[in-house]
Design a protein around this motif. Structure first.
Motif, PDB file in Angstrom:
ATOM      1  N   SER A 129       1.139  -1.477   0.045  1.00  0.00           N
ATOM      2  CA  SER A 129      -0.599   0.076  -0.539  1.00  0.00           C
ATOM      3  C   SER A 129       0.980   0.967   0.891  1.00  0.00           C
ATOM      4  O   SER A 129       0.858   2.056  -0.811  1.00  0.00           O
ATOM      5  CB  SER A 129      -1.114   0.261   1.101  1.00  0.00           C
ATOM      6  N   ASN A 181     -13.160   2.211   1.083  1.00  0.00           N
ATOM      7  CA  ASN A 181     -12.036   1.910   0.653  1.00  0.00           C
ATOM      8  C   ASN A 181     -12.046   3.827   0.039  1.00  0.00           C
ATOM      9  O   ASN A 181     -10.442   3.556   0.117  1.00  0.00           O
ATOM     10  CB  ASN A 181     -11.251   1.342   0.055  1.00  0.00           C
ATOM     11  N   ASP A 220      -6.192   1.198   0.770  1.00  0.00           N
ATOM     12  CA  ASP A 220      -6.111  -0.592   1.598  1.00  0.00           C
ATOM     13  C   ASP A 220      -6.792  -0.950   0.587  1.00  0.00           C
ATOM     14  O   ASP A 220      -8.234  -1.796   1.253  1.00  0.00           O
ATOM     15  CB  ASP A 220      -7.472  -0.313   2.258  1.00  0.00           C
ATOM     16  N   ASP A 262      -9.565  -5.312  -3.185  1.00  0.00           N
ATOM     17  CA  ASP A 262     -10.581  -5.185  -2.366  1.00  0.00           C
ATOM     18  C   ASP A 262     -11.349  -3.116  -2.848  1.00  0.00           C
ATOM     19  O   ASP A 262     -10.908  -2.813  -2.883  1.00  0.00           O
ATOM     20  CB  ASP A 262      -9.649  -4.822  -1.015  1.00  0.00           C
TER      21      ASP A 262
END
Length: 226
Positions: free
Chosen positions: A62, A148, A161, A143
């Motif tokens: 990340s 997010n 994230d 994801d």
């Protein structure tokens, strides 16, 4: 950085993650959220957030994305990232506010279709995700949780994230085949993996973390004995 938020010279190399949390709290950082993998603190000025995880193989990826894609202004502004003692993870970035779910969903849809407005960001996301997949033994898909997607202090929309380890499969294997986990993650990279807060999942079942620690310790001993 606001002088009230200064923290770097208070942190030491190889500092346990619990000491990092305690140090930031002494400096006036306040809790602002806890999930399954990490605890978050907000800086005294309110402009920064620190995310501290006892164990997060995805954290460095990340941070890498935030550096690579900083020029797009569609990722959080990264202030500091470091891997802590035992494989814990600290990420400090600008404080972000939530956006409506439909805004988050639309942003993820734009990424998935490589809309021109996010095409460069999408390319960086895929490149870093491919790197994680090549380097990490327990790597999850991207994801696409709308949560997010968030709003920066200047009003721009950013995504955070996106990367994660496959926690359910990973921890099931800790219980069923700890020797495999020891092969995949040396002890210095997963020393605190049974200390995750699991705030979203209801916490550890009674005795579960202790049994996993004992199983991993026995697997470590078998590895050293070979």
């Amino acid at each position: 950085m606001d002088p009230a938020d200064a923290f770097l010279h208070h942190l030491a190399r190889e500092q346990p993650w619990t000491d990092v949390v305690a140090t930031l709290e002494r400096l006036g950082w306040t809790p602002c959220g806890t999930g399954d993998w990490a605890t978050a603190l907000r800086s005294p000025s309110g402009t920064l957030a620190a995310r501290i995880s006892p164990f997060d193989p995805a954290g460095p990826y990340s941070a890498l994305l935030y550096r690579r894609a900083a020029h797009t202004r569609q990722v959080p502004a990264l202030v500091e990232h470091r891997v802590l003692e035992g494989g814990a993870d600290l990420t400090v970035m600008e404080y972000l506010e939530p956006v409506p779910e439909d805004v988050g969903t639309a942003f993820h849809r734009a990424l998935a279709t490589r809309d021109p407005s996010v095409a460069e960001l999408a390319a960086h996301i895929e490149d870093v995700h491919a790197l994680g997949r090549a380097e990490q033994p327990w790597w999850g898909p991207l994801d696409d949780n709308p949560a997010n997607v968030m709003r920066g202090p200047d009003g721009r929309i950013v995504v955070a994230d996106l990367y994660y380890a496959d926690g359910p499969a990973l921890y099931a294997t800790v219980r069923s085949d700890p020797d495999r986990i020891v092969r995949d993650y040396p002890e210095h990279l997963r020393r605190h993996m049974t200390e995750l807060p699991l705030a979203s999942s209801g916490g550890w079942a009674p005795g579960d973390a202790e049994r996993m620690r004992a199983a991993l310790a026995a697997a470590d001993a078998r590895t050293r004995g070979r």
